[in-house]
Scaffold this motif. Structure first.
Motif, PDB file in Angstrom:
ATOM      1  N   SER A 245      48.862  39.409 -34.190  1.00 56.92           N
ATOM      2  CA  SER A 245      49.827  38.322 -34.430  1.00 56.92           C
ATOM      3  C   SER A 245      50.785  38.697 -35.545  1.00 56.92           C
ATOM      4  O   SER A 245      51.968  38.374 -35.494  1.00 56.92           O
ATOM      5  CB  SER A 245      49.078  37.034 -34.767  1.00 56.92           C
ATOM      6  OG  SER A 245      48.323  37.204 -35.950  1.00 56.92           O
TER       7      SER A 245
ATOM      8  N   LYS B 276      51.767  41.713 -36.239  1.00 53.38           N
ATOM      9  CA  LYS B 276      52.709  42.687 -35.695  1.00 53.38           C
ATOM     10  C   LYS B 276      53.768  42.006 -34.823  1.00 53.38           C
ATOM     11  O   LYS B 276      54.941  42.372 -34.877  1.00 53.38           O
ATOM     12  CB  LYS B 276      51.954  43.737 -34.880  1.00 53.38           C
ATOM     13  CG  LYS B 276      51.115  44.689 -35.721  1.00 53.38           C
ATOM     14  CD  LYS B 276      50.403  45.690 -34.833  1.00 53.38           C
ATOM     15  CE  LYS B 276      49.553  46.662 -35.672  1.00 53.38           C
ATOM     16  NZ  LYS B 276      48.837  47.646 -34.827  1.00 53.38           N
ATOM     17  N   SER B 277      53.339  41.017 -34.019  1.00 58.81           N
ATOM     18  CA  SER B 277      54.316  40.334 -33.148  1.00 58.81           C
ATOM     19  C   SER B 277      55.348  39.575 -33.967  1.00 58.81           C
ATOM     20  O   SER B 277      56.522  39.544 -33.636  1.00 58.81           O
ATOM     21  CB  SER B 277      53.583  39.386 -32.198  1.00 58.81           C
ATOM     22  OG  SER B 277      52.892  38.380 -32.929  1.00 58.81           O
ATOM     23  N   ILE B 278      54.893  38.979 -35.064  1.00 60.03           N
ATOM     24  CA  ILE B 278      55.842  38.258 -35.927  1.00 60.03           C
ATOM     25  C   ILE B 278      56.837  39.231 -36.525  1.00 60.03           C
ATOM     26  O   ILE B 278      58.047  38.971 -36.598  1.00 60.03           O
ATOM     27  CB  ILE B 278      55.084  37.490 -37.007  1.00 60.03           C
ATOM     28  CG1 ILE B 278      54.306  36.328 -36.359  1.00 60.03           C
ATOM     29  CG2 ILE B 278      56.044  36.937 -38.072  1.00 60.03           C
ATOM     30  CD1 ILE B 278      53.328  35.661 -37.308  1.00 60.03           C
TER      31      ILE B 278
ATOM     32  N   GLN C 158      57.779  42.070 -35.246  1.00 59.98           N
ATOM     33  CA  GLN C 158      58.689  42.521 -34.202  1.00 59.98           C
ATOM     34  C   GLN C 158      59.765  41.475 -33.920  1.00 59.98           C
ATOM     35  O   GLN C 158      60.919  41.802 -33.679  1.00 59.98           O
ATOM     36  CB  GLN C 158      57.890  42.824 -32.926  1.00 59.98           C
ATOM     37  CG  GLN C 158      57.023  44.059 -33.033  1.00 59.98           C
ATOM     38  CD  GLN C 158      56.180  44.292 -31.799  1.00 59.98           C
ATOM     39  OE1 GLN C 158      56.236  43.485 -30.863  1.00 59.98           O
ATOM     40  NE2 GLN C 158      55.410  45.386 -31.803  1.00 59.98           N
ATOM     41  N   ARG C 159      59.377  40.211 -33.923  1.00 54.02           N
ATOM     42  CA  ARG C 159      60.357  39.137 -33.698  1.00 54.02           C
ATOM     43  C   ARG C 159      61.424  39.123 -34.792  1.00 54.02           C
ATOM     44  O   ARG C 159      62.615  38.944 -34.531  1.00 54.02           O
ATOM     45  CB  ARG C 159      59.664  37.783 -33.643  1.00 54.02           C
ATOM     46  CG  ARG C 159      58.836  37.586 -32.388  1.00 54.02           C
ATOM     47  CD  ARG C 159      58.150  36.244 -32.417  1.00 54.02           C
ATOM     48  NE  ARG C 159      57.278  36.076 -31.247  1.00 54.02           N
ATOM     49  CZ  ARG C 159      56.503  35.017 -31.043  1.00 54.02           C
ATOM     50  NH1 ARG C 159      56.496  34.044 -31.939  1.00 54.02           N
ATOM     51  NH2 ARG C 159      55.756  34.943 -29.964  1.00 54.02           N
ATOM     52  N   HIS C 160      60.990  39.284 -36.038  1.00 52.87           N
ATOM     53  CA  HIS C 160      61.948  39.341 -37.141  1.00 52.87           C
ATOM     54  C   HIS C 160      62.917  40.502 -36.964  1.00 52.87           C
ATOM     55  O   HIS C 160      64.130  40.358 -37.210  1.00 52.87           O
ATOM     56  CB  HIS C 160      61.215  39.469 -38.485  1.00 52.87           C
ATOM     57  CG  HIS C 160      60.606  38.160 -38.941  1.00 52.87           C
ATOM     58  ND1 HIS C 160      61.371  37.059 -39.254  1.00 52.87           N
ATOM     59  CD2 HIS C 160      59.314  37.788 -39.137  1.00 52.87           C
ATOM     60  CE1 HIS C 160      60.587  36.057 -39.621  1.00 52.87           C
ATOM     61  NE2 HIS C 160      59.302  36.481 -39.561  1.00 52.87           N
ATOM     62  N   GLU C 161      62.385  41.637 -36.532  1.00 55.44           N
ATOM     63  CA  GLU C 161      63.256  42.801 -36.354  1.00 55.44           C
ATOM     64  C   GLU C 161      64.285  42.550 -35.241  1.00 55.44           C
ATOM     65  O   GLU C 161      65.464  42.891 -35.372  1.00 55.44           O
ATOM     66  CB  GLU C 161      62.407  44.041 -36.018  1.00 55.44           C
ATOM     67  CG  GLU C 161      61.578  44.537 -37.199  1.00 55.44           C
ATOM     68  CD  GLU C 161      60.717  45.726 -36.835  1.00 55.44           C
ATOM     69  OE1 GLU C 161      60.781  46.126 -35.636  1.00 55.44           O
ATOM     70  OE2 GLU C 161      60.010  46.242 -37.697  1.00 55.44           O
ATOM     71  N   SER C 162      63.830  41.928 -34.124  1.00 55.97           N
ATOM     72  CA  SER C 162      64.758  41.661 -33.014  1.00 55.97           C
ATOM     73  C   SER C 162      65.841  40.668 -33.424  1.00 55.97           C
ATOM     74  O   SER C 162      67.014  40.797 -33.053  1.00 55.97           O
ATOM     75  CB  SER C 162      63.988  41.144 -31.811  1.00 55.97           C
ATOM     76  OG  SER C 162      63.330  39.924 -32.130  1.00 55.97           O
ATOM     77  N   LEU C 163      65.456  39.648 -34.214  1.00 58.13           N
ATOM     78  CA  LEU C 163      66.450  38.679 -34.686  1.00 58.13           C
ATOM     79  C   LEU C 163      67.454  39.334 -35.620  1.00 58.13           C
ATOM     80  O   LEU C 163      68.654  39.044 -35.580  1.00 58.13           O
ATOM     81  CB  LEU C 163      65.749  37.514 -35.390  1.00 58.13           C
ATOM     82  CG  LEU C 163      64.951  36.554 -34.487  1.00 58.13           C
ATOM     83  CD1 LEU C 163      64.180  35.564 -35.343  1.00 58.13           C
ATOM     84  CD2 LEU C 163      65.896  35.830 -33.540  1.00 58.13           C
ATOM     85  N   ASN C 164      66.971  40.218 -36.486  1.00 66.67           N
ATOM     86  CA  ASN C 164      67.886  40.905 -37.409  1.00 66.67           C
ATOM     87  C   ASN C 164      68.874  41.788 -36.643  1.00 66.67           C
ATOM     88  O   ASN C 164      70.057  41.841 -36.960  1.00 66.67           O
ATOM     89  CB  ASN C 164      67.087  41.757 -38.403  1.00 66.67           C
ATOM     90  CG  ASN C 164      66.300  40.876 -39.382  1.00 66.67           C
ATOM     91  OD1 ASN C 164      66.754  39.767 -39.699  1.00 66.67           O
ATOM     92  ND2 ASN C 164      65.158  41.354 -39.865  1.00 66.67           N
TER      93      ASN C 164
END
Length: 242
Positions: A25, A27-29, A31-37
């Protein structure tokens, strides 16, 4: 009795399987932050939310019909130039042409004028009414009110009383009376020799006549003089017929 074993610090530690879930969980969070950035950086590089019209997709541009050269695409239709004519301009021109045609038709005098009252004349033609008095001559005429004895005196109506003589003298004279407005026959009796006629009171003339049976009538006049004249006319008709 069994003694309960006290919990050791090792027992309070997280199970292995739960540790794996927590790590995943996290790691998924991340990854989500990276995609939003990355998405924000792309928007900043492209100048915010503004995009060119060429990058926008028009409704229907992704369908199979966009590849057809004869139909084109909705994007090409939207980007085409504004037409030089308007629907409303065409309609106004048509109405103007119709008005001009109507004016020319009126000026030519092709319209026929129907004279006023021609239709009413055909509908209100005078018709001859057969009354049965065509072969008779009226010798005496007076307005009166007629009463008939039916257990008691009953009024039959008000109208014009006529004393008619036949033209060929083959029939006896008769008394005919029609009511006002509707002209319904309320008296139609023949005079005969020996007929009983009475001059009673001031305005009344009484007589006995046959209407299938012997009926007693009373005729009321406007005044005594009119009653006297009617009485004398009836007596003359009876005597002249004999």
């Amino acid at each position: 009795m069994k003694r309960q074993r006290s919990l050791s610090p090792s027992d309070l530690s997280t199970p292995p399987n739960k540790k794996i879930l927590i790590e995943r969980s996290a790691k998924s969070i991340a990854q989500r932050h990276e995609s939003l950035n990355e998405a924000n950086n792309r928007l900043k590089r492209s100048g915010g939310l503004t995009t060119s019209l060429q990058n926008k997709r028009v409704f229907g541009s992704g369908t199979k019909y966009t590849s057809n050269s004869s139909m084109g695409s909705f994007a090409n239709i939207l980007s085409s130039q504004k037409p030089n004519f308007s629907i409303f301009d065409e309609q106004t021109s048509q109405t103007n042409e119709e008005e001009n045609e109507n004016d020319e038709y009126k000026e030519s005098g092709a319209e026929e004028e129907v004279p006023f009252g021609t239709v009413t004349q055909t509908l209100l033609q005078e018709q001859k009414v057969i009354t049965g008095e065509e072969d008779e001559v009226t010798k005496h005429l007076v307005r009166a009110k007629l009463y008939c004895m039916d257990g008691q005196w009953k009024e039959r109506g008000v109208g014009t009383l006529r004393l008619n003589y036949p033209k060929n003298n083959k029939k006896s004279p008769r008394l005919v009376m029609r009511s006002d407005n509707v002209f319904r026959v309320i008296l139609n009796v023949s005079l005969f020799n020996g007929m009983k006629i009475e001059r009673s009171q001031d305005k009344f003339v009484k007589l006995f006549a046959f209407e299938g049976k012997l009926v007693h009538f009373a005729i009321k006049l406007s005044n005594s003089n009119a009653a006297n004249e009617l009485y004398e006319a009836i007596m003359d008709a009876i005597t002249s017929h004999t």
